[in-house]
Design a protein around this motif. Structure first.
Motif, PDB file in Angstrom:
ATOM      1  N   PHE A   1     -13.593 -22.967  44.962  1.00  0.00           N
ATOM      2  CA  PHE A   1     -13.622 -21.870  45.926  1.00  0.00           C
ATOM      3  C   PHE A   1     -15.030 -21.291  46.041  1.00  0.00           C
ATOM      4  O   PHE A   1     -15.532 -21.050  47.147  1.00  0.00           O
ATOM      5  N   GLN A   2     -15.674 -21.078  44.903  1.00  0.00           N
ATOM      6  CA  GLN A   2     -17.006 -20.489  44.937  1.00  0.00           C
ATOM      7  C   GLN A   2     -18.003 -21.412  45.629  1.00  0.00           C
ATOM      8  O   GLN A   2     -18.852 -20.956  46.401  1.00  0.00           O
ATOM      9  N   GLY A   3     -17.914 -22.708  45.369  1.00  0.00           N
ATOM     10  CA  GLY A   3     -18.819 -23.647  46.011  1.00  0.00           C
ATOM     11  C   GLY A   3     -18.629 -23.710  47.516  1.00  0.00           C
ATOM     12  O   GLY A   3     -19.607 -23.749  48.277  1.00  0.00           O
ATOM     13  N   LEU A   4     -17.373 -23.711  47.960  1.00  0.00           N
ATOM     14  CA  LEU A   4     -17.108 -23.734  49.396  1.00  0.00           C
ATOM     15  C   LEU A   4     -17.557 -22.431  50.047  1.00  0.00           C
ATOM     16  O   LEU A   4     -18.097 -22.431  51.154  1.00  0.00           O
ATOM     17  N   ALA A   5     -17.342 -21.313  49.354  1.00  0.00           N
ATOM     18  CA  ALA A   5     -17.793 -20.025  49.887  1.00  0.00           C
ATOM     19  C   ALA A   5     -19.306 -20.024  50.074  1.00  0.00           C
ATOM     20  O   ALA A   5     -19.823 -19.525  51.084  1.00  0.00           O
ATOM     21  N   ALA A   6     -20.024 -20.591  49.116  1.00  0.00           N
ATOM     22  CA  ALA A   6     -21.485 -20.648  49.224  1.00  0.00           C
ATOM     23  C   ALA A   6     -21.916 -21.483  50.420  1.00  0.00           C
ATOM     24  O   ALA A   6     -22.881 -21.143  51.123  1.00  0.00           O
ATOM     25  N   ARG A   7     -21.205 -22.588  50.676  1.00  0.00           N
ATOM     26  CA  ARG A   7     -21.566 -23.456  51.801  1.00  0.00           C
ATOM     27  C   ARG A   7     -21.232 -22.818  53.146  1.00  0.00           C
ATOM     28  O   ARG A   7     -21.799 -23.217  54.175  1.00  0.00           O
ATOM     29  N   LEU A   8     -20.330 -21.869  53.154  1.00  0.00           N
ATOM     30  CA  LEU A   8     -20.017 -21.155  54.387  1.00  0.00           C
ATOM     31  C   LEU A   8     -20.956 -19.967  54.590  1.00  0.00           C
ATOM     32  O   LEU A   8     -21.523 -19.786  55.669  1.00  0.00           O
ATOM     33  N   TRP A   9     -21.103 -19.149  53.555  1.00  0.00           N
ATOM     34  CA  TRP A   9     -21.932 -17.958  53.681  1.00  0.00           C
ATOM     35  C   TRP A   9     -23.390 -18.295  53.985  1.00  0.00           C
ATOM     36  O   TRP A   9     -24.021 -17.648  54.829  1.00  0.00           O
ATOM     37  N   SER A  10     -23.940 -19.264  53.278  1.00  0.00           N
ATOM     38  CA  SER A  10     -25.385 -19.487  53.331  1.00  0.00           C
ATOM     39  C   SER A  10     -25.910 -19.743  54.742  1.00  0.00           C
ATOM     40  O   SER A  10     -26.829 -19.043  55.200  1.00  0.00           O
ATOM     41  N   PRO A  11     -25.374 -20.723  55.487  1.00  0.00           N
ATOM     42  CA  PRO A  11     -25.910 -20.945  56.839  1.00  0.00           C
ATOM     43  C   PRO A  11     -25.580 -19.818  57.804  1.00  0.00           C
ATOM     44  O   PRO A  11     -26.389 -19.495  58.677  1.00  0.00           O
ATOM     45  N   VAL A  12     -24.394 -19.216  57.651  1.00  0.00           N
ATOM     46  CA  VAL A  12     -24.006 -18.144  58.572  1.00  0.00           C
ATOM     47  C   VAL A  12     -24.899 -16.925  58.390  1.00  0.00           C
ATOM     48  O   VAL A  12     -25.367 -16.321  59.362  1.00  0.00           O
TER      49      VAL A  12
ATOM     50  N   GLY B   1     -27.508 -15.744  61.016  1.00  0.00           N
ATOM     51  CA  GLY B   1     -27.199 -14.416  61.527  1.00  0.00           C
ATOM     52  C   GLY B   1     -28.365 -13.455  61.396  1.00  0.00           C
ATOM     53  O   GLY B   1     -28.603 -12.614  62.259  1.00  0.00           O
ATOM     54  N   ALA B   2     -29.121 -13.589  60.303  1.00  0.00           N
ATOM     55  CA  ALA B   2     -30.298 -12.743  60.115  1.00  0.00           C
ATOM     56  C   ALA B   2     -31.348 -13.017  61.178  1.00  0.00           C
ATOM     57  O   ALA B   2     -32.154 -12.142  61.512  1.00  0.00           O
ATOM     58  N   GLY B   3     -31.311 -14.225  61.733  1.00  0.00           N
ATOM     59  CA  GLY B   3     -32.228 -14.584  62.806  1.00  0.00           C
ATOM     60  C   GLY B   3     -31.689 -14.315  64.194  1.00  0.00           C
ATOM     61  O   GLY B   3     -32.338 -14.649  65.187  1.00  0.00           O
TER      62      GLY B   3
ATOM     63  N   VAL C   1     -27.835  -5.525  62.357  1.00  0.00           N
ATOM     64  CA  VAL C   1     -27.097  -5.942  61.170  1.00  0.00           C
ATOM     65  C   VAL C   1     -25.596  -5.735  61.323  1.00  0.00           C
ATOM     66  O   VAL C   1     -24.795  -6.593  60.939  1.00  0.00           O
ATOM     67  N   ALA C   2     -25.183  -4.609  61.876  1.00  0.00           N
ATOM     68  CA  ALA C   2     -23.755  -4.308  61.981  1.00  0.00           C
ATOM     69  C   ALA C   2     -23.032  -5.333  62.842  1.00  0.00           C
ATOM     70  O   ALA C   2     -21.941  -5.800  62.488  1.00  0.00           O
ATOM     71  N   GLU C   3     -23.616  -5.704  63.962  1.00  0.00           N
ATOM     72  CA  GLU C   3     -22.981  -6.685  64.840  1.00  0.00           C
ATOM     73  C   GLU C   3     -22.943  -8.051  64.172  1.00  0.00           C
ATOM     74  O   GLU C   3     -21.930  -8.758  64.225  1.00  0.00           O
ATOM     75  N   ALA C   4     -24.041  -8.420  63.515  1.00  0.00           N
ATOM     76  CA  ALA C   4     -24.078  -9.702  62.804  1.00  0.00           C
ATOM     77  C   ALA C   4     -23.039  -9.730  61.694  1.00  0.00           C
ATOM     78  O   ALA C   4     -22.357 -10.740  61.493  1.00  0.00           O
ATOM     79  N   ALA C   5     -22.898  -8.633  60.966  1.00  0.00           N
ATOM     80  CA  ALA C   5     -21.938  -8.572  59.862  1.00  0.00           C
ATOM     81  C   ALA C   5     -20.501  -8.674  60.359  1.00  0.00           C
ATOM     82  O   ALA C   5     -19.673  -9.357  59.743  1.00  0.00           O
ATOM     83  N   SER C   6     -20.197  -8.017  61.445  1.00  0.00           N
ATOM     84  CA  SER C   6     -18.826  -8.063  61.973  1.00  0.00           C
ATOM     85  C   SER C   6     -18.440  -9.486  62.358  1.00  0.00           C
ATOM     86  O   SER C   6     -17.338  -9.954  62.042  1.00  0.00           O
ATOM     87  N   LEU C   7     -19.335 -10.192  63.017  1.00  0.00           N
ATOM     88  CA  LEU C   7     -19.045 -11.563  63.417  1.00  0.00           C
ATOM     89  C   LEU C   7     -19.040 -12.504  62.217  1.00  0.00           C
ATOM     90  O   LEU C   7     -18.168 -13.373  62.096  1.00  0.00           O
ATOM     91  N   ALA C   8     -20.010 -12.355  61.313  1.00  0.00           N
ATOM     92  CA  ALA C   8     -20.063 -13.217  60.129  1.00  0.00           C
ATOM     93  C   ALA C   8     -18.825 -13.039  59.272  1.00  0.00           C
ATOM     94  O   ALA C   8     -18.275 -14.008  58.733  1.00  0.00           O
ATOM     95  N   HIS C   9     -18.357 -11.816  59.134  1.00  0.00           N
ATOM     96  CA  HIS C   9     -17.137 -11.543  58.363  1.00  0.00           C
ATOM     97  C   HIS C   9     -15.941 -12.233  59.003  1.00  0.00           C
ATOM     98  O   HIS C   9     -15.128 -12.873  58.319  1.00  0.00           O
TER      99      HIS C   9
END
Length: 226
Positions: A70-81, A85-87, A121-129
């Motif tokens: 689970f942790q490995g898959l979460a990392a592969r999802l969070w990292s690119p998003v 998203g920061a860009g 940040v708020a808009e990016a966070a809402s979509l990333a979540h």
């Protein structure tokens, strides 16, 4: 919901962040080959992947392997998003596929890249979540719980650790750090850990210390008694 942007812009953003490392990579070509399957809710392959982790880690505790899966898959999802998203671009992962075979690394791919241009940040966070937590992590949790018992504190602590860990790669711009902190303040990640002088510390443990030859991770709550 912001309007969708051109596929070419999403591809460009994904290729840019993929340079940070394998956990930031979502491939956008060659997905018509063998082995690619839809990622969401693939309980059968998650069970096989967990069994493979048990063998590779040398543990008979399926919950330990499932936690690390689970942790490995979460990392592969969070990292690119988060990096994209920061860009200013959040990719749509609703059509995400994955390829994996025993002994191989997991690869994620999008056959038809789509996404949104975000402002702030708020808009990016809402979509990333929505894309990561609601689109995939909740489904992973349900799929894993169909064959192994994992506490919610551990599961969402793993997701938080994976998210915070995305800041350990590359030169971290202020926007990425702010986005990570914003996401860590949203349920179900809120309260799973906090940042201190030495970085993020979670309030749970991923169970890696139970792997033969393993130990406690640098952000483990057991190190501080959190």
């Amino acid at each position: 919901m912001p309007p969708e942007i051109a596929s070419a812009d999403v591809v460009r953003a994904l290729r840019d962040v993929a340079r940070l490392g394998p956990y930031f990579e979502i491939v956008v070509e060659g997905l018509d080959g063998p082995g690619w399957r839809p990622l969401a809710g693939d309980a059968e392959r998650l069970r096989t992947l967990t069994r493979d982790y048990c063998e590779r880690l040398g543990t008979v505790e399926r919950r330990v392997a499932a936690s690390l899966v689970f942790q490995g898959l979460a990392a592969r999802l969070w990292s690119p998003v988060v990096a994209a998203g920061a860009g200013g671009v959040v990719p749509d992962l609703s059509g995400l596929r994955w390829r994996w075979a025993p002994g191989e690394s997991i690869t994620l791919g999008l056959a038809e890249p789509r996404g949104w241009r975000v402002e702030g940040v708020a808009e990016a966070a809402s979509l990333a979540h929505a894309v990561v937590v609601d689109g995939h992590l909740r489904r992973f949790r349900e799929a894993l719980l169909s064959f192994v018992s994992l506490a919610d504190g551990l599961v969402w602590g793993n997701a938080a650790s994976a998210l915070a860990g995305s800041l350990n790669v590359g030169a971290v711009e202020p926007e990425r750090a702010a986005l990570v902190r914003e996401l860590l303040g949203r349920a179900p990640l809120a309260g799973t850990g906090s940042f201190g002088a030495d970085g993020f510390v979670r309030r749970s443990c991923c169970l890696y210390y139970r792997v033969p030859g393993g130990g406690m991770c640098g952000d483990c709550g057991l190190l501080t008694g959190s």
